[in-house]
Write a protein that holds these residues in place. Sequence first.
Motif, PDB file in Angstrom:
ATOM      1  N   LYS A 234       1.007  -0.981  -0.085  1.00 35.21           N
ATOM      2  CA  LYS A 234      -0.154  -0.009   0.069  1.00 35.21           C
ATOM      3  C   LYS A 234       0.939   1.318   0.060  1.00 35.21           C
ATOM      4  O   LYS A 234       1.412   1.793   1.092  1.00 35.21           O
ATOM      5  CB  LYS A 234      -0.952   0.057   1.126  1.00 35.21           C
ATOM      6  CG  LYS A 234      -2.052  -0.703   1.206  1.00 35.21           C
ATOM      7  CD  LYS A 234      -2.990  -0.632   2.536  1.00 35.21           C
ATOM      8  CE  LYS A 234      -3.648  -1.827   2.963  1.00 35.21           C
ATOM      9  NZ  LYS A 234      -3.412  -1.816   4.342  1.00 35.21           N
ATOM     10  N   GLU A 235       1.294   1.760  -1.276  1.00 36.14           N
ATOM     11  CA  GLU A 235       2.489   2.574  -1.190  1.00 36.14           C
ATOM     12  C   GLU A 235       1.987   3.978  -1.433  1.00 36.14           C
ATOM     13  O   GLU A 235       2.569   4.949  -1.784  1.00 36.14           O
ATOM     14  CB  GLU A 235       3.479   2.147  -2.305  1.00 36.14           C
ATOM     15  CG  GLU A 235       4.227   0.810  -1.827  1.00 36.14           C
ATOM     16  CD  GLU A 235       4.838   0.242  -2.879  1.00 36.14           C
ATOM     17  OE1 GLU A 235       4.533   0.739  -4.121  1.00 36.14           O
ATOM     18  OE2 GLU A 235       5.504  -0.902  -2.771  1.00 36.14           O
ATOM     19  N   ASP A 236       0.664   4.167  -1.197  1.00 34.97           N
ATOM     20  CA  ASP A 236       0.027   5.451  -1.462  1.00 34.97           C
ATOM     21  C   ASP A 236       0.707   6.455  -0.532  1.00 34.97           C
ATOM     22  O   ASP A 236       0.595   7.806  -0.857  1.00 34.97           O
ATOM     23  CB  ASP A 236      -1.622   5.546  -0.931  1.00 34.97           C
ATOM     24  CG  ASP A 236      -2.148   4.587  -1.615  1.00 34.97           C
ATOM     25  OD1 ASP A 236      -1.554   3.691  -2.404  1.00 34.97           O
ATOM     26  OD2 ASP A 236      -3.390   4.590  -1.621  1.00 34.97           O
ATOM     27  N   LEU A 237       1.288   6.015   0.648  1.00 34.00           N
ATOM     28  CA  LEU A 237       2.097   7.062   1.281  1.00 34.00           C
ATOM     29  C   LEU A 237       3.314   7.776   0.570  1.00 34.00           C
ATOM     30  O   LEU A 237       3.572   8.605   0.959  1.00 34.00           O
ATOM     31  CB  LEU A 237       2.533   6.312   2.603  1.00 34.00           C
ATOM     32  CG  LEU A 237       2.704   6.683   3.856  1.00 34.00           C
ATOM     33  CD1 LEU A 237       1.378   7.181   4.237  1.00 34.00           C
ATOM     34  CD2 LEU A 237       3.043   5.565   4.787  1.00 34.00           C
ATOM     35  N   PHE A 238       3.776   6.909  -0.358  1.00 34.48           N
ATOM     36  CA  PHE A 238       4.891   7.431  -0.957  1.00 34.48           C
ATOM     37  C   PHE A 238       4.493   8.189  -2.092  1.00 34.48           C
ATOM     38  O   PHE A 238       3.664   8.028  -2.908  1.00 34.48           O
ATOM     39  CB  PHE A 238       5.618   6.239  -1.469  1.00 34.48           C
ATOM     40  CG  PHE A 238       6.250   5.266  -0.531  1.00 34.48           C
ATOM     41  CD1 PHE A 238       6.646   5.884   0.801  1.00 34.48           C
ATOM     42  CD2 PHE A 238       6.424   3.982  -0.584  1.00 34.48           C
ATOM     43  CE1 PHE A 238       7.026   4.947   1.757  1.00 34.48           C
ATOM     44  CE2 PHE A 238       6.904   3.138   0.387  1.00 34.48           C
ATOM     45  CZ  PHE A 238       7.101   3.619   1.489  1.00 34.48           C
ATOM     46  N   PRO A 239       5.235   9.289  -2.405  1.00 37.16           N
ATOM     47  CA  PRO A 239       4.960  10.150  -3.939  1.00 37.16           C
ATOM     48  C   PRO A 239       5.037   9.156  -4.972  1.00 37.16           C
ATOM     49  O   PRO A 239       5.829   8.298  -5.138  1.00 37.16           O
ATOM     50  CB  PRO A 239       5.986  11.328  -3.616  1.00 37.16           C
ATOM     51  CG  PRO A 239       6.932  10.675  -2.838  1.00 37.16           C
ATOM     52  CD  PRO A 239       6.613   9.557  -2.003  1.00 37.16           C
ATOM     53  N   PRO A 240       4.553   9.656  -6.251  1.00 43.70           N
ATOM     54  CA  PRO A 240       4.385   8.868  -7.268  1.00 43.70           C
ATOM     55  C   PRO A 240       5.704   8.737  -8.010  1.00 43.70           C
ATOM     56  O   PRO A 240       6.002   7.305  -8.415  1.00 43.70           O
ATOM     57  CB  PRO A 240       3.808   9.678  -8.283  1.00 43.70           C
ATOM     58  CG  PRO A 240       3.177  11.064  -7.774  1.00 43.70           C
ATOM     59  CD  PRO A 240       3.657  10.974  -6.066  1.00 43.70           C
ATOM     60  N   CYS A 241       6.603   9.736  -7.698  1.00 45.58           N
ATOM     61  CA  CYS A 241       8.119   9.308  -8.091  1.00 45.58           C
ATOM     62  C   CYS A 241       8.531   8.013  -7.501  1.00 45.58           C
ATOM     63  O   CYS A 241       9.463   7.418  -8.511  1.00 45.58           O
ATOM     64  CB  CYS A 241       8.771  10.666  -7.828  1.00 45.58           C
ATOM     65  SG  CYS A 241       8.880  11.244  -6.122  1.00 45.58           S
ATOM     66  N   ILE A 242       8.713   8.088  -6.393  1.00 44.40           N
ATOM     67  CA  ILE A 242       8.848   6.896  -5.579  1.00 44.40           C
ATOM     68  C   ILE A 242       8.296   5.610  -5.992  1.00 44.40           C
ATOM     69  O   ILE A 242       9.047   4.512  -6.205  1.00 44.40           O
ATOM     70  CB  ILE A 242       9.223   7.357  -3.991  1.00 44.40           C
ATOM     71  CG1 ILE A 242       9.903   8.462  -3.637  1.00 44.40           C
ATOM     72  CG2 ILE A 242       9.524   5.923  -3.121  1.00 44.40           C
ATOM     73  CD1 ILE A 242      11.180   8.306  -3.891  1.00 44.40           C
ATOM     74  N   ARG A 243       6.821   5.807  -5.733  1.00 42.31           N
ATOM     75  CA  ARG A 243       6.217   4.434  -6.612  1.00 42.31           C
ATOM     76  C   ARG A 243       6.589   4.081  -7.619  1.00 42.31           C
ATOM     77  O   ARG A 243       6.841   2.800  -7.904  1.00 42.31           O
ATOM     78  CB  ARG A 243       4.743   4.775  -6.430  1.00 42.31           C
ATOM     79  CG  ARG A 243       3.971   4.723  -4.976  1.00 42.31           C
ATOM     80  CD  ARG A 243       2.536   4.702  -5.211  1.00 42.31           C
ATOM     81  NE  ARG A 243       2.165   6.300  -4.877  1.00 42.31           N
ATOM     82  CZ  ARG A 243       1.523   6.919  -5.275  1.00 42.31           C
ATOM     83  NH1 ARG A 243       0.409   6.443  -5.883  1.00 42.31           N
ATOM     84  NH2 ARG A 243       1.239   8.466  -4.977  1.00 42.31           N
ATOM     85  N   SER A 244       6.976   4.997  -8.650  1.00 48.39           N
ATOM     86  CA  SER A 244       7.253   4.457  -9.916  1.00 48.39           C
ATOM     87  C   SER A 244       8.683   3.693 -10.003  1.00 48.39           C
ATOM     88  O   SER A 244       8.850   2.837 -10.588  1.00 48.39           O
ATOM     89  CB  SER A 244       7.387   5.810 -10.899  1.00 48.39           C
ATOM     90  OG  SER A 244       8.104   5.482 -12.092  1.00 48.39           O
ATOM     91  N   LEU A 334       9.905  14.156   0.564  1.00 50.95           N
ATOM     92  CA  LEU A 334       9.793  13.586   1.933  1.00 50.95           C
ATOM     93  C   LEU A 334       8.312  14.556   2.324  1.00 50.95           C
ATOM     94  O   LEU A 334       7.701  14.071   3.246  1.00 50.95           O
ATOM     95  CB  LEU A 334      10.780  14.168   2.654  1.00 50.95           C
ATOM     96  CG  LEU A 334      12.030  13.227   2.715  1.00 50.95           C
ATOM     97  CD1 LEU A 334      12.975  14.041   3.871  1.00 50.95           C
ATOM     98  CD2 LEU A 334      11.662  12.027   3.475  1.00 50.95           C
ATOM     99  N   GLN A 335       8.129  15.566   1.957  1.00 51.39           N
ATOM    100  CA  GLN A 335       6.983  16.462   2.479  1.00 51.39           C
ATOM    101  C   GLN A 335       5.657  15.634   2.043  1.00 51.39           C
ATOM    102  O   GLN A 335       4.744  15.728   2.551  1.00 51.39           O
ATOM    103  CB  GLN A 335       7.193  17.980   1.725  1.00 51.39           C
ATOM    104  CG  GLN A 335       6.367  19.298   2.129  1.00 51.39           C
ATOM    105  CD  GLN A 335       6.536  20.221   1.033  1.00 51.39           C
ATOM    106  OE1 GLN A 335       6.951  20.005   0.121  1.00 51.39           O
ATOM    107  NE2 GLN A 335       6.018  21.476   1.823  1.00 51.39           N
ATOM    108  N   PHE A 336       5.701  15.297   0.903  1.00 57.11           N
ATOM    109  CA  PHE A 336       4.575  14.431   0.451  1.00 57.11           C
ATOM    110  C   PHE A 336       4.430  13.378   1.260  1.00 57.11           C
ATOM    111  O   PHE A 336       3.161  13.082   1.789  1.00 57.11           O
ATOM    112  CB  PHE A 336       4.927  13.931  -1.090  1.00 57.11           C
ATOM    113  CG  PHE A 336       3.664  12.986  -1.584  1.00 57.11           C
ATOM    114  CD1 PHE A 336       3.199  11.821  -1.118  1.00 57.11           C
ATOM    115  CD2 PHE A 336       3.224  13.490  -2.893  1.00 57.11           C
ATOM    116  CE1 PHE A 336       2.049  11.159  -1.478  1.00 57.11           C
ATOM    117  CE2 PHE A 336       2.201  12.806  -3.374  1.00 57.11           C
ATOM    118  CZ  PHE A 336       1.518  11.556  -2.782  1.00 57.11           C
ATOM    119  N   PHE A 337       5.352  12.429   1.705  1.00 56.50           N
ATOM    120  CA  PHE A 337       5.245  11.671   2.715  1.00 56.50           C
ATOM    121  C   PHE A 337       4.745  12.037   4.008  1.00 56.50           C
ATOM    122  O   PHE A 337       3.773  11.357   4.358  1.00 56.50           O
ATOM    123  CB  PHE A 337       6.768  10.766   2.753  1.00 56.50           C
ATOM    124  CG  PHE A 337       6.764   9.841   3.881  1.00 56.50           C
ATOM    125  CD1 PHE A 337       6.065   8.571   3.839  1.00 56.50           C
ATOM    126  CD2 PHE A 337       7.293  10.202   5.131  1.00 56.50           C
ATOM    127  CE1 PHE A 337       6.086   7.571   4.816  1.00 56.50           C
ATOM    128  CE2 PHE A 337       7.301   9.321   6.095  1.00 56.50           C
ATOM    129  CZ  PHE A 337       6.653   8.305   5.950  1.00 56.50           C
TER     130      PHE A 337
END
Length: 352
Positions: A234-244, A334-337
């Motif tokens: 459940k990686e919604d916590l991570f920004p799209p760049c990191i998920r990608s 990190l701010q996204f997180f």
Amino acid sequence: METRTLKVVLDYEDYKKYPFLREAINDIRLFGLTLEDIGNTPLGSELLRNAREKILTVIEKGQYPIHGDDYRTEVASFLTTLILLSEIGDDALNEKFAIAFSKRIGAELSKEPIEKVLHIAINTLGWNISLDSNGDSLVYYKHYLQGVPEYTEEWKLVNRLLSKGFVRVPREKFTRLVETGIKKYVLNLIEKTRIEESKIPESLYKTVEEIAATWTNLRRELVAYARSAYSDKKEDLFPPCIRSLLSELSSGKNLPHSARFALASFLLSIGFSVDEVLEVFKVTPDFREDIARYQIEHIAGLRGSRTKYLPYKCENMRSYGLCRWKCENIRHPLQFFFRAARGRPPRVAEIQ
Ligand code: SF4
């Protein structure tokens, strides 16, 4: 309702003790300090240093320190803390800061004559309020509600004397009401502090990143949350760049150096251990544990120059081709997180 007229004159010593005062902020505006000055001039560097120390002391000791003798430095340092906190964008840190700050102010106010406390509540918090002939305060109920301490039965409106929309607050309780009002006022100031990304000086950003990393390392529950989000996919916590990057990694792609650095430094910054990051990279086709461990330890500051590296900010992610999104009001992954972890995930749009 009989009321008394207030005669209060604030001086520079008050501005130093109460840097959030409207009068104090207006006063230092006259000096015309700009954002570019912060970190780029001797005075600006001093402000940044003070602001950094204030926030780190709040994080580590739960106390808000005052610096130096000059009221202008103190007020400007306070304003700089608001900029830093707004850029970090973590509600829990803002709350911790506002509590420490208002407690400090509450301790100072408790030594002041009631007229001065009233003056601050009226002029800075904007409360409709007066003092009756017994020295009790009569506070308009909407403003009273802004200052009610949380979780306390005796402060509930049903338990107070209310007359024509005004709540009577005994003299000895009034400072406590103002203290909570100041906490909310400061949270609101942080919320309202918005700076255009292109105008943020590099030195200020470095301080933002350093404080964000310190704060994250202390937030064990956040780290635990991030770990479980990662292991449960459940990686919604991570920004799209990191998920990608995670998804490219798990599909067997070989990531370029900049992408590996971005991912490893992000995971280390949110509290993953070297071994956990190593585990994430194990799926890499050319994985070599000795080399990967060396590189991750280097990023974690355990080798070489002993510098702990922070993840790239959004601007750098874009220039390395690692970001094709626009995350609303976000300047750093990190701010996204932080925002997502607090239940306020930023809006994301894909850039075509
Ligand atoms: S805007 Fe920032 S946080 Fe969002 S995807 Fe791009 S680099 Fe990541």
